[in-house]
Design a protein around this motif. Structure first.
Motif, PDB file in Angstrom:
ATOM      1  N   THR A  64       0.846  -1.196   0.000  1.00 57.16           N
ATOM      2  CA  THR A  64       0.000   0.000   0.000  1.00 57.16           C
ATOM      3  C   THR A  64       0.883   1.248   0.000  1.00 57.16           C
ATOM      4  OG1 THR A  64      -0.180   0.212   2.423  1.00 57.16           O
ATOM      5  CG2 THR A  64      -1.744  -1.250   1.312  1.00 57.16           C
ATOM      6  N   GLY A  65       0.311   2.332  -0.463  1.00 53.88           N
ATOM      7  CA  GLY A  65       1.097   3.556  -0.592  1.00 53.88           C
ATOM      8  C   GLY A  65       2.246   3.375  -1.552  1.00 53.88           C
ATOM      9  N   ALA A  66       1.981   2.640  -2.637  1.00 54.96           N
ATOM     10  CA  ALA A  66       3.063   2.188  -3.523  1.00 54.96           C
ATOM     11  C   ALA A  66       3.412   3.181  -4.620  1.00 54.96           C
ATOM     12  CB  ALA A  66       2.678   0.851  -4.160  1.00 54.96           C
ATOM     13  N   SER A  67       2.717   4.301  -4.712  1.00 56.77           N
ATOM     14  CA  SER A  67       2.947   5.194  -5.847  1.00 56.77           C
ATOM     15  C   SER A  67       4.212   6.022  -5.724  1.00 56.77           C
ATOM     16  CB  SER A  67       1.742   6.126  -6.044  1.00 56.77           C
ATOM     17  OG  SER A  67       1.536   6.918  -4.892  1.00 56.77           O
ATOM     18  N   LEU A 103       4.959   3.272 -12.531  1.00 57.95           N
ATOM     19  CA  LEU A 103       5.844   2.385 -11.783  1.00 57.95           C
ATOM     20  C   LEU A 103       5.723   0.957 -12.298  1.00 57.95           C
ATOM     21  CD1 LEU A 103       7.762   1.716  -9.431  1.00 57.95           C
ATOM     22  CD2 LEU A 103       5.727   1.572  -7.952  1.00 57.95           C
ATOM     23  N   ALA A 104       4.486   0.520 -12.535  1.00 67.59           N
ATOM     24  CA  ALA A 104       4.281  -0.846 -13.024  1.00 67.59           C
ATOM     25  C   ALA A 104       4.968  -1.062 -14.370  1.00 67.59           C
ATOM     26  CB  ALA A 104       2.781  -1.129 -13.140  1.00 67.59           C
ATOM     27  N   GLU A 105       4.874  -0.087 -15.257  1.00 71.54           N
ATOM     28  CA  GLU A 105       5.515  -0.209 -16.565  1.00 71.54           C
ATOM     29  C   GLU A 105       7.028  -0.293 -16.428  1.00 71.54           C
ATOM     30  OE1 GLU A 105       4.165   2.964 -19.013  1.00 71.54           O
ATOM     31  OE2 GLU A 105       2.053   2.321 -18.967  1.00 71.54           O
ATOM     32  N   ARG A 106       7.576   0.526 -15.536  1.00 74.51           N
ATOM     33  CA  ARG A 106       9.034   0.474 -15.330  1.00 74.51           C
ATOM     34  C   ARG A 106       9.464  -0.886 -14.787  1.00 74.51           C
ATOM     35  NH1 ARG A 106      12.535   1.007 -11.232  1.00 74.51           N
ATOM     36  NH2 ARG A 106      11.061   1.836  -9.702  1.00 74.51           N
ATOM     37  N   LEU A 117      -3.716  -1.853  -8.451  1.00 75.78           N
ATOM     38  CA  LEU A 117      -5.016  -1.871  -7.786  1.00 75.78           C
ATOM     39  C   LEU A 117      -5.245  -0.480  -7.208  1.00 75.78           C
ATOM     40  CD1 LEU A 117      -7.545  -3.266  -6.756  1.00 75.78           C
ATOM     41  CD2 LEU A 117      -6.216  -4.178  -4.843  1.00 75.78           C
ATOM     42  N   ARG A 118      -5.882   0.364  -8.009  1.00 76.49           N
ATOM     43  CA  ARG A 118      -6.117   1.738  -7.578  1.00 76.49           C
ATOM     44  C   ARG A 118      -7.150   1.747  -6.448  1.00 76.49           C
ATOM     45  NH1 ARG A 118      -9.981   5.614  -6.308  1.00 76.49           N
ATOM     46  NH2 ARG A 118      -8.835   7.573  -6.198  1.00 76.49           N
ATOM     47  N   ALA A 119      -6.804   2.365  -5.313  1.00 73.07           N
ATOM     48  CA  ALA A 119      -7.731   2.409  -4.185  1.00 73.07           C
ATOM     49  C   ALA A 119      -7.397   3.585  -3.288  1.00 73.07           C
ATOM     50  CB  ALA A 119      -7.672   1.111  -3.381  1.00 73.07           C
ATOM     51  N   ASP A 120      -8.431   4.291  -2.887  1.00 76.90           N
ATOM     52  CA  ASP A 120      -8.314   5.302  -1.839  1.00 76.90           C
ATOM     53  C   ASP A 120      -8.711   4.605  -0.546  1.00 76.90           C
ATOM     54  OD1 ASP A 120      -8.572   7.330  -0.006  1.00 76.90           O
ATOM     55  OD2 ASP A 120      -9.819   8.620  -1.253  1.00 76.90           O
ATOM     56  N   ASP A 122      -3.189   7.256  -6.643  1.00 81.11           N
ATOM     57  CA  ASP A 122      -2.760   7.879  -7.892  1.00 81.11           C
ATOM     58  C   ASP A 122      -2.501   6.804  -8.945  1.00 81.11           C
ATOM     59  OD1 ASP A 122      -1.439   9.242  -9.954  1.00 81.11           O
ATOM     60  OD2 ASP A 122      -0.524  10.659  -8.565  1.00 81.11           O
ATOM     61  N   GLU A 123      -3.515   6.532  -9.760  1.00 76.59           N
ATOM     62  CA  GLU A 123      -3.405   5.442 -10.725  1.00 76.59           C
ATOM     63  C   GLU A 123      -2.345   5.721 -11.779  1.00 76.59           C
ATOM     64  OE1 GLU A 123      -6.247   2.619 -13.544  1.00 76.59           O
ATOM     65  OE2 GLU A 123      -7.113   4.289 -12.403  1.00 76.59           O
ATOM     66  N   ALA A 124      -2.202   6.962 -12.182  1.00 81.40           N
ATOM     67  CA  ALA A 124      -1.217   7.288 -13.213  1.00 81.40           C
ATOM     68  C   ALA A 124       0.196   6.958 -12.727  1.00 81.40           C
ATOM     69  CB  ALA A 124      -1.323   8.751 -13.604  1.00 81.40           C
TER      70      ALA A 124
END
Length: 266
Positions: free
Chosen positions: A10-13, A44-47, A60-63, A37-39
């Motif tokens: 969590t808090g992975a952005s 990060l996922a692409e990298r 997994l976008r989640a607030d 922050d999905e963007a």
């Protein structure tokens, strides 16, 4: 199907969470990246996918302050048997005087730093205990040990995380589940700007890079530590502190008040 273990962070952005994701993928994990922050998560996922083509990186976008979003993450932890590690990292800080604080902001801090951490740990623990293995990493703060030194509500939530982690380790270790509390000191992340603090004003010799912090935390996990304080030079200092705390145990609940109070009453 991937044979790699899976971690949910969590808090992975950004900051500590993003570094955990990077390090865990390097160590052979698939990862589920959770943040608002999905963007940034997708970047990060692409990298990570580009650097580690055999890994499975999921966004997994989640607030986590939204009950429906939180429930989705809890369900994922309960239902996905491939998840072997939860990094409970999402949190927010605060600055300024308690008496001048916005009560709604304080409630938000308590909800994200304590309530959400607890609910996600519970969801993960249910799955891990059923399987007989798993690891929960809760990100706390050294402010848990310094109640005179920081904004009171934030540090109180981190004291909660520390106590929760220590108690969970006692309960869950016999059932095959590891629990680690990581207590960072000042760390170079965006949390400072978000809480209204200029990071340039922080003492540079007290500010650790997030990458070094996470590497130390993972080393502490490998060493079997329940509590990891990356900046503490002498691990025995923590052991002595903890042993002294435990020695208080037999005297903390007794039939009569201590003599000094009885004498004062008389």
């Amino acid at each position: 199907m991937s044979a790699r273990p899976k971690a949910l962070v969590t808090g992975a952005s950004s900051g500590i969470g993003a570094v955990y994701a990077d390090r865990l993928v390097r160590l052979g994990h698939d990862v589920v990246l959770v943040a608002r922050d999905e963007a940034r998560l997708r970047a990060l996922a692409e990298r990570l996918q580009g650097e580690h083509g055999d890994a499975r990186i999921e966004v997994l976008r989640a607030d986590l302050l939204d009950r429906a979003d939180l429930a989705r993450v809890e369900a994922r932890l309960r239902d996905d048997d491939a998840i072997a590690l939860l990094v409970n990292n999402a949190g927010i800080s605060a600055a300024g005087s308690f008496i001048d604080a916005d009560p709604d902001k304080l409630e938000t801090i308590i909800t994200l730093n304590a309530t959400v951490v607890t609910r996600l740990a519970l969801a993960a623990a249910k799955r891990f205990v059923a399987r007989g293995s798993g690891t929960i990493v809760n990100i706390g703060s050294v402010t848990a040990l310094m109640p005179e030194s920081f904004e009171p509500v934030y540090l109180a939530t981190k004291a909660y995380v520390l106590a929760l982690s220590q108690s969970l380790q006692q309960q869950l270790e016999p059932r095959g589940v590891r629990v680690q509390a990581v207590l960072p000191g000042m760390t170079r992340t965006e949390i400072w700007e978000r809480s209204g603090v200029d990071p340039q004003a922080l003492p540079p010799d007290m500010l650790m890079e997030a990458s070094e912090l996470v590497d130390a935390a993972l080393a502490g996990l490998d060493m079997g530590e329940t509590v990891t304080i990356p900046s503490l030079p002498d691990a025995e200092a923590w052991d002595e502190f903890n042993a002294q705390r435990r020695r208080l145990g037999p005297f903390l609940s007794r039939r009569h008040a201590a003599e000094r109070y009885r004498l004062a009453i008389e």
